[in-house]
Design an enzyme around this catalytic site. Structure first.
Site, PDB file in Angstrom:
ATOM      1  N   CYS A 239       0.865  -1.353   0.213  1.00  0.00           N
ATOM      2  CA  CYS A 239       0.029   0.154  -0.094  1.00  0.00           C
ATOM      3  C   CYS A 239       0.941   1.175  -0.007  1.00  0.00           C
ATOM      4  O   CYS A 239       1.570   1.226   0.916  1.00  0.00           O
ATOM      5  CB  CYS A 239      -1.006  -0.044   1.165  1.00  0.00           C
ATOM      6  SG  CYS A 239      -1.912   1.574   1.359  1.00  0.00           S
ATOM      7  N   ASN A 248       0.778  -8.773  -0.712  1.00  0.00           N
ATOM      8  CA  ASN A 248      -0.294  -9.518  -0.050  1.00  0.00           C
ATOM      9  C   ASN A 248      -0.083 -11.051   0.060  1.00  0.00           C
ATOM     10  O   ASN A 248       0.954 -11.465  -0.692  1.00  0.00           O
ATOM     11  CB  ASN A 248      -1.376  -9.569  -1.116  1.00  0.00           C
ATOM     12  CG  ASN A 248      -2.036  -8.139  -1.160  1.00  0.00           C
ATOM     13  OD1 ASN A 248      -3.065  -7.934  -0.374  1.00  0.00           O
ATOM     14  ND2 ASN A 248      -1.620  -7.354  -2.329  1.00  0.00           N
TER      15      ASN A 248
END
Length: 299
Positions: A239, A248
């Site tokens: 992010c 992720n």
């Protein structure tokens, strides 16, 4: 003995959450090839792109072209931060929209320059209108466990935020360990409470792998009754507004674990790894997730 689901749904977020943090721009053609390969592997739910300002996230500047060109298989989401993004997404033909807000005020202000309360006030009428128009609405809850600026988040704060979205009629909650600091005990405890509180809403867990505990957190969430998980092929992502948020959890590693536990996903693992190979030449860092490495070594 704990109980586990017989089937799990994987929501692939690589084309959006995976690529948004890439410094090197990936062409629309390469993105579409990646998406098509993921679909051919059996993935039916996917986060395709986001309708955000290209000034802030240049990687997503081709959102309209992506939505228009992708073969419509299963449920495909686009991420939208505000009314302008929602309008653009719907005009492009999207029928499933994801909105997002952080439990943490500090994160929310860094992300979209609004407090959590201000974001919710803006989102409420937009969500209600989308539901009236038959749009599938997914609410992404960022910093549900920990915030890079505020530290640990109280579970009751996350639950209270989710309750507002449920009251407005959202179809799904995607609850995220945005910076990858959650523990399996925290994962189980929060998702057990969320499932008990909102049994009629699709509940999805979203883990980052900062401390290499995403797989353990997924296993804990499975025990808490979760059967939907966001993941990113190749472990791509992060992010740009959350310091310390690494990639992720890798879709291929999640699918491998689930299959070894005889949990169905509908996904072909070899084809999934092949999809990762399609995008690997165009990303900044080499991909070295467990199952993808084994796949390459077999080739």
């Amino acid at each position: 003995m704990f109980s586990l689901p017989n089937k799990v749904t994987i929501i692939e977020v690589g084309p959006r959450d995976g690529l948004q943090n890439e410094a090197k721009l990936v062409s629309t053609e390469n993105k579409l090839e990646f998406i098509a390969a993921l679909q051919q592997a059996g993935i039916e739910e996917m986060e395709l792109t986001s309708f955000v300002s290209p000034k802030w996230v240049p990687q997503m500047a081709d959102a309209k072209e992506i939505v228009s060109a992708v073969q419509k298989v299963g449920r495909q989401f686009v991420l939208t931060p505000n009314e302008k993004g929602i309008t653009s997404a719907l005009e492009a033909g999207a029928r499933a929209v994801a909105v997002f807000v952080g439990v943490s005020d500090s994160f929310n202000k860094k992300n979209i320059n609004k407090t959590t309360a201000e974001s919710m006030e803006t989102l409420k009428p937009l969500i209600i209108k989308m539901k009236q128009d038959g749009i599938f609405v997914r609410a992404c809850i960022s910093t549900a466990f920990h915030c890079p600026f505020e530290g640990a988040i109280k579970p009751e704060d996350t639950i209270a935020l989710c309750r507002k979205f449920v009251d407005w009629g959202v179809d799904e909650l995607s609850v995220a360990d945005t910076i990858g600091m959650a523990t399996p005990t925290e994962s189980y405890a929060l998702f057990k409470k969320l499932n008990d509180a909102f049994p009629r809403v699709l509940m999805t867990a979203h883990f980052h792998d900062t401390r290499k505990m995403a797989i353990a957190n997924i296993f804990a969430a499975l025990q808490a009754g979760v059967s939907r998980f966001d993941s990113s092929a190749g472990g791509l992502g992060g992010c740009p507004f959350a310091p310390g948020a690494t990639g992720n959890v890798a879709t291929e590693d999640v699918v491998n674990m689930l299959h070894l536990m005889d949990i169905e996903t509908g996904i072909d693992l070899d084809r999934l790894c092949e999809a990762v190979s399609k995008i690997e030449p165009y990303v900044t860092d080499s991909i070295n997730t467990g199952m993808y490495t084994l796949y390459k070594n077999r080739k």
